[in-house]
Design an enzyme around this catalytic site. Structure first.
Site, short mmCIF file in Angstrom:
data_model
loop_
_atom_site.label_atom_id
_atom_site.label_comp_id
_atom_site.label_asym_id
_atom_site.label_seq_id
_atom_site.Cartn_x
_atom_site.Cartn_y
_atom_site.Cartn_z
N ASP A 158 0.82 -1.20 0.00
CA ASP A 158 0.00 0.00 0.00
C ASP A 158 0.86 1.26 0.00
OD1 ASP A 158 -2.27 -1.58 0.12
OD2 ASP A 158 -2.33 -1.53 2.31
N TYR A 159 0.28 2.34 -0.42
CA TYR A 159 0.94 3.64 -0.49
C TYR A 159 1.57 4.01 0.86
CZ TYR A 159 1.42 8.70 -1.35
OH TYR A 159 1.90 9.99 -1.49
#
Length: 252
Positions: free
Chosen positions: A102-103
């Protein structure tokens, strides 16, 4: 063996969709024979030609990246945010991430141009285990951690059994550090597992992927995998064994 259209697209001659059109139109030859079947697979020793031009195969390369937070696990981003391939400016091969982080999640990410290897590491039936270090809000009890071990009910079904290791707690700030090892790869799975118990994740880092660890790397750094490491990962995926090591926790 890889699908013919994938080999053509990966060479940079055309996009995947355009490669399929070229095959159907009879403009592709394999070992001197015109091929029109989209399901055709070719091996490293097969000669592929597109409109008379020989397709040059890239040498397979394998890297380990310590992805920082705030980076997209992709080769490009339509919002012009930083992506993982930005850390490989001098690599000519068309590499891409194996799976994703994820970011807002940092940690270990494998990068390669080997499609078969990537599939081996990400396909659910091979079950490569992954360890995450999570800083969470709150301090779970032993019983609550046991629920993680047995599996948590999420909106997309029960999670598989996991391994849990309580590392430390800061009772003044009511936070703690927990290591969670899972085999699945659902979207934001680790965060959702803790949130299902009422403990939101403040920071998250993937510390281990199969036999690989972040040892010797800082965020944003990368190194090439050794042939032995690549072989180890292939063997681990095919045997489906859990790696019984826990990495030493760094500050998160």
């Amino acid at each position: 063996m890889e699908r013919l259209q994938k080999v053509i697209a990966h060479s940079g001659i055309a996009s995947r969709r355009k490669s399929e059109e070229l095959i159907v139109e009879g403009k592709v030859k394999v070992n001197g024979v015109i091929v029109k079947e989209l399901g055709t697979k070719v091996g490293p020793n097969d000669t592929v030609e597109v409109e008379g031009i020989k397709v040059e195969r890239e040498e397979k390369v394998y890297f380990l990246l310590y992805k920082p937070r705030g980076v997209i696990s992709a080769v490009r981003d339509d919002k012009d945010r930083k992506v993982v391939t930005d850390f490989f400016p001098h690599i000519q091969e068309r590499i891409y991430p194996v799976g994703r982080l994820d970011y807002d999640t940092s940690g270990l990410l494998v990068m390669t141009n080997d499609g078969e290897f990537s599939n081996l590491l990400t396909h659910p039936k091979y079950e490569i285990d992954k360890s995450y270090i999570a800083k969470i809000k709150g301090i779970p009890t032993r019983q609550e951690l046991t629920k993680l071990q047995r599996g948590i009910k999420l909106e997309d079904g029960m999670t598989a059994p996991a391994k849990v290791k309580f590392i430390s707690a800061d009772r003044s700030k009511i936070t703690c550090i927990v290591e969670l090892t899972i085999r699945e790869g659902r979207n934001r799975q680790v965060r959702r597992m803790f949130e299902a118990l009422g403990f939101p994740v403040m920071k998250l880092r993937r510390e281990r992927f199969g036999t690989l660890t972040l040892k010797g790397l800082n965020a944003g750094e990368a190194r090439e995998l050794t042939p032995h490491e690549v072989k180890q990962l292939r063997t681990l995926a095919q045997t489906g064994q859990f790696v019984t090591l826990y990495s030493k926790s760094k500050p998160i």
